[in-house]
Design an enzyme around this catalytic site. Structure first.
Site, PDB file in Angstrom:
ATOM      1  N   ALA A 148      49.366  47.973  18.452  1.00 14.66           N
ATOM      2  CA  ALA A 148      50.833  47.943  18.501  1.00 14.66           C
ATOM      3  C   ALA A 148      51.409  48.915  17.482  1.00 14.66           C
ATOM      4  CB  ALA A 148      51.350  46.538  18.209  1.00 14.66           C
ATOM      5  N   LYS A 153      58.532  45.133  21.795  1.00 11.40           N
ATOM      6  CA  LYS A 153      57.482  44.119  21.962  1.00 11.40           C
ATOM      7  C   LYS A 153      57.846  43.137  23.089  1.00 11.40           C
ATOM      8  CE  LYS A 153      54.163  43.382  19.881  1.00 11.40           C
ATOM      9  NZ  LYS A 153      52.762  43.809  20.215  1.00 11.40           N
ATOM     10  N   ASP A 188      42.543  56.036  23.854  1.00  9.74           N
ATOM     11  CA  ASP A 188      43.985  56.215  23.628  1.00  9.74           C
ATOM     12  C   ASP A 188      44.735  55.422  24.693  1.00  9.74           C
ATOM     13  OD1 ASP A 188      46.585  56.979  23.247  1.00  9.74           O
ATOM     14  OD2 ASP A 188      46.261  59.130  23.584  1.00  9.74           O
ATOM     15  N   ILE A 189      45.297  54.281  24.285  1.00 11.91           N
ATOM     16  CA  ILE A 189      45.947  53.411  25.279  1.00 11.91           C
ATOM     17  C   ILE A 189      47.290  53.964  25.769  1.00 11.91           C
ATOM     18  CG2 ILE A 189      44.761  51.307  24.553  1.00 11.91           C
ATOM     19  CD1 ILE A 189      47.421  50.472  23.170  1.00 11.91           C
ATOM     20  N   GLY A 221      42.795  47.437  13.195  1.00 12.71           N
ATOM     21  CA  GLY A 221      43.911  46.725  12.569  1.00 12.71           C
ATOM     22  C   GLY A 221      43.453  45.384  12.000  1.00 12.71           C
ATOM     23  N   TYR A 224      61.652  47.358  17.117  1.00 12.31           N
ATOM     24  CA  TYR A 224      60.319  46.747  17.180  1.00 12.31           C
ATOM     25  C   TYR A 224      60.341  45.510  18.082  1.00 12.31           C
ATOM     26  CZ  TYR A 224      56.272  43.995  15.658  1.00 12.31           C
ATOM     27  OH  TYR A 224      55.135  43.228  15.633  1.00 12.31           O
ATOM     28  N   THR A 246      55.179  38.994  18.946  1.00 15.32           N
ATOM     29  CA  THR A 246      55.764  38.785  17.626  1.00 15.32           C
ATOM     30  C   THR A 246      56.949  37.831  17.629  1.00 15.32           C
ATOM     31  OG1 THR A 246      56.961  39.959  15.852  1.00 15.32           O
ATOM     32  CG2 THR A 246      57.139  40.873  18.046  1.00 15.32           C
ATOM     33  N   ASP A 247      57.203  37.228  16.465  1.00 11.37           N
ATOM     34  CA  ASP A 247      58.397  36.402  16.259  1.00 11.37           C
ATOM     35  C   ASP A 247      59.681  37.234  16.316  1.00 11.37           C
ATOM     36  OD1 ASP A 247      57.463  37.641  13.883  1.00 11.37           O
ATOM     37  OD2 ASP A 247      58.650  36.304  12.628  1.00 11.37           O
ATOM     38  N   THR A 290      53.672  48.703  14.637  1.00 12.43           N
ATOM     39  CA  THR A 290      54.176  47.562  13.866  1.00 12.43           C
ATOM     40  C   THR A 290      55.017  47.960  12.648  1.00 12.43           C
ATOM     41  OG1 THR A 290      52.108  47.503  12.618  1.00 12.43           O
ATOM     42  CG2 THR A 290      52.258  46.060  14.538  1.00 12.43           C
TER      43      THR A 290
END
Length: 282
Positions: A61, A130, A37-38, A10, A126, A102-103, A63
């Protein structure tokens, strides 16, 4: 230190790889889904044990903000369950963890920059997944840091900067929302901040990082075109309502970065300065 970086293909993962050359004192394991593979619990535990990992930087993530509305389970797996398992394995093996967030954990109804102690209130799948991931990491690993960032772009992968460059060359006019305010973040600057934290030592907690300054997506686009010398495309401001999207976006998501600057002595460049550096590389 033996460092595992997930999501290595990424934007941020790639920048972490670039800067690894400047930090040769560590041993790195850069993985993406084909290497680790998480979402596979057994694979996580086996990998961390076998490689004797001392620090995990989770850049992986889900995203795709709009697609997450239709795929909440997949978003939850990647954004919440996977970080939880990484954190549990880290704790068991005495390792630390840095989780990138993330915001979007905020709904964007504030009018002053969000500090780390502001109450999160996500308004999308999302953002919700997160935020759940943040809680899991902090609750399952004592030596954990969460870094919330915003509007990430780089020379790698697909992102807003590259899209605006392409559209600027293809079209003679372009509409971009002007009523969503935040701060663009050059992934290279975030990667440098992460290395600063690694080298100075983990101080557990939540931190905010974006570039300095504030703008709208419209302002950002105008700056991209100006710095890239694109003059043939007229950029016009749009209201969010004129550009319907499946997921809600925060109208105001400026992050207060005082904590990360004072804790780790990090100096953060202005977004326009960083944009210029990125465009030079592109």
């Amino acid at each position: 230190m033996r460092i595992l970086v997930t999501g290595a293909n990424g934007q941020l993962g790639n920048e972490m790889q670039v800067l690894a050359k400047e930090n040769p004192q560590h041993t790195y394991y850069f993985t993406d889904v084909q290497d680790l593979d998480i979402c596979n619990k057994d694979a996580i535990w086996a990998y961390i044990a076998e490689k004797q990992i001392e620090l995990i930087v989770n850049c992986a993530a889900y995203t795709a903000v709009d697609k997450a509305e239709d795929n909440p389970e997949l978003a939850r797996q990647l954004n919440c369950e996977a970080p939880k398992e990484l954190a549990r394995a880290a704790q068991f093996h005495g390792a630390a963890m840095i989780q990138v967030s993330t915001d979007y954990v905020f709904d964007g109804t504030a009018h002053t920059p969000y500090a780390e102690d502001c109450e999160p209130c996500p308004d999308s799948v999302y953002g919700t997944t997160k935020l759940a991931g943040e809680y899991e990491v902090i609750n399952n690993c004592k030596q954990a840091i969460v870094i919330r960032t915003a509007w990430l772009y780089s020379t790698f992968g697909n992102n807003f900067v590259k899209t605006m460059l392409r559209l600027g060359k293809e079209r003679d006019n372009l509409g971009v929302v002007f009523d969503q305010i935040g701060t663009p973040t050059y992934a290279n600057d975030l990667a440098q901040a992460i290395y600063s934290i690694i080298n100075k030592g983990i101080v557990p907690g939540i931190y905010h990082f974006s570039n300095e300054g504030v703008c709208s997506w419209y302002d950002f686009t105008v700056a991209i075109h100006r710095l890239a010398g694109i003059t043939s495309c007229k950029v016009r401001p749009l209201h969010t309502a004129e550009y319907p999207a499946k997921a809600n976006r925060p109208a105001y998501s400026v992050l207060d970065k005082t904590k990360i600057k004072t804790t780790f002595g990090i100096e953060i460049p202005h977004w326009e300065e960083s944009l210029e550096r990125c465009l030079e590389k592109l």
